[in-house]
Write an enzyme that holds these catalytic residues in place. Structure first.
Site, PDB file in Angstrom:
ATOM      1  N   THR A 323       0.999  -1.192   0.035  1.00  0.00           N
ATOM      2  CA  THR A 323       0.028  -0.002  -0.049  1.00  0.00           C
ATOM      3  C   THR A 323       0.920   1.240   0.003  1.00  0.00           C
ATOM      4  OG1 THR A 323      -0.151   0.232   2.427  1.00  0.00           O
ATOM      5  CG2 THR A 323      -1.592  -1.317   1.447  1.00  0.00           C
ATOM      6  N   CYS A 324       0.258   2.392  -0.434  1.00  0.00           N
ATOM      7  CA  CYS A 324       0.967   3.735  -0.333  1.00  0.00           C
ATOM      8  C   CYS A 324       0.971   4.312   1.170  1.00  0.00           C
ATOM      9  CB  CYS A 324       0.096   4.853  -0.931  1.00  0.00           C
ATOM     10  SG  CYS A 324       0.393   4.077  -2.676  1.00  0.00           S
ATOM     11  N   ASP A 325       1.089   3.390   2.113  1.00  0.00           N
ATOM     12  CA  ASP A 325       1.152   3.986   3.578  1.00  0.00           C
ATOM     13  C   ASP A 325       2.440   3.802   4.155  1.00  0.00           C
ATOM     14  OD1 ASP A 325       0.676   4.067   6.372  1.00  0.00           O
ATOM     15  OD2 ASP A 325      -1.404   4.390   6.104  1.00  0.00           O
TER      16      ASP A 325
END
Ligand SMILES: *Cc1c(COP(=O)(O)O)cnc(C)c1O
Length: 376
Positions: A323-325
């Site tokens: 994810t982009c986290d």
């Protein structure tokens, strides 16, 4: 890897990421525990893995269940458990959930505060109740102590109060923390509970049960003491403190029953060097913190990982999710090494992932689907 799971992954090649659980392995773990602690009644902690095939198989073995919510109570009933075999073990319950569980026939409830006790008296009149004592969670890789449990002194008052409220002051419980690797923690907790038990008996309370919680560890990257060592330590402490008047014993294992029965299959999305001179490679998998590996928080639980290139030369890696986290990093400090031949597209396995993975997966963060599950 468990042969049945290896064969399933090779034959079916299921889309990744997915969790594959060998249900017979779950049954075997349950039996091993029962054999190690024959005097203890096993209440499987449903939250570790609430999948219907797991609950049904355990119900068929005669397991009891520790449920934390009305939904878990209903899942146990649907799997074939009798209401008398279910403990509503969360010390934090909605009044409506208590009332509904009571109406369904559940008669065993946990509490650790006067406020919850009043709710039980109002919505589960006459039920058997047990008070959770806070104990030291040192030695646990996944501690639970801060949120639950009360002092011995407060528990004494609460147990006396339970009787005054018309409840059956049935027992005491504790939880030494999950993935607890130190047998001494059980012995110390039993000593604490035993003193209060004796004290309450002397005051005329018909207390009859000690609930030792869960916490029994499984093998991730490193060895842990065998379950027999925990059983010995527990029985030694019980005998020492209760003599030949050992009360009813309850255990609530979650991780021990299901973890080692499960394997996550994951695809490598990218292997990169963020700096050309840096020996550290970043390995991005298609499962991460939000895909179910929540127990990698603080790098607390360190899963063993196997790859198609095992045996070849390895180098240091950081491992992250897709994810982009920025929080979606599994391991940066835990000194993982993976083969230098590892490439995107490779399938890797994360072992002992049958507990506390499937239900921790998010509903679709960044568009990634919840973790697929196969019970074989
Ligand atoms: C989570 C939990 C368990 C199970 O713990 P494990 O470490 O998985 O064995 C047992 N009892 C209670 C009250 C729990 O919250």
């Amino acid at each position: 890897m468990i042969t049945k799971i290896a064969r399933f992954l090779a034959d079916v090649q299921p889309p990744t990421p997915c969790l594959v659980v060998d249900v017979e392995h779950v049954a075997r773990n349950w039996r091993v525990l029962r054999q190690a602690l024959p005097l203890a009644r096993i209440y499987y902690a449903v939250k570790a893995n609430p999948a219907a095939p797991v609950l049904a198989r355990l119900a068929s073995l005669g397991s009891c269940f520790d449920a934390a919510s009305l939904e878990e109570v209903e899942a146990c009933l649907a799997a074939g458990a009798a209401p008398a075999e279910i403990s509503f073990g969360n010390t934090v319950k909605k009044a409506s959930a208590i009332a509904r569980a009571f109406a369904l026939g559940v008669r065993l409830f946990a509490f650790d505060s006067a406020e919850e006790l009043a709710k039980l008296a109002a919505h589960a009149p006459g039920a058997q109740v047990y008070c959770r004592i806070a104990v030291d969670n040192a030695g646990a890789d996944w501690p639970l102590s801060r949120k639950f449990g009360t002092s011995v002194e407060a528990a004494r008052e609460l147990m006396l109060r339970a009787g005054e409220l018309g409840l059956d002051a049935f027992g005491l419980s504790f939880h030494v923390g999950s993935q607890q690797t130190d047998t001494l923690s059980y012995e110390a907790a039993i000593a604490r509970v035993a003193m209060l038990f004796t004290d309450l008996r002397a005051r005329g309370v018909d207390i009859r049960m000690v609930n030792l919680g869960g916490g029994f560890p499984v093998r991730y990257r490193g060895d842990v003491p065998p379950i027999e060592r925990f059983a010995e330590a527990i029985m030694h402490a019980m005998t020492r403190h209760f003599g030949n008047a050992i009360p009813e014993m309850v255990i609530e294992p979650g991780r021990f029953v299901v973890a080692e029965a499960g394997v996550v299959s994951s695809e490598v999305v990218l292997v990169s060097r963020r700096d050309r001179e840096d020996p550290l490679r970043w390995v991005y998998l298609d499962i991460g913190r939000f895909g179910g590996l929540a127990e990698t928080e603080g790098e607390a639980i360190r899963y063993a990982i196997t790859t198609p290139h095992d045996g070849g030369e390895t180098g240091p890696v950081a491992i992250a999710g897709p994810t982009c986290d920025g929080a979606d990093i599994l391991y940066e400090r835990a000194s993982y090494r993976l083969p230098l031949a590892l490439r995107d597209g490779d399938r890797v396995q994360l072992h002992a992932t049958g507990a506390y993975v499937s239900t921790y997966a998010s509903q679709g963060f960044n568009g990634f689907a919840p973790l697929a599950e196969h019970y074989i």
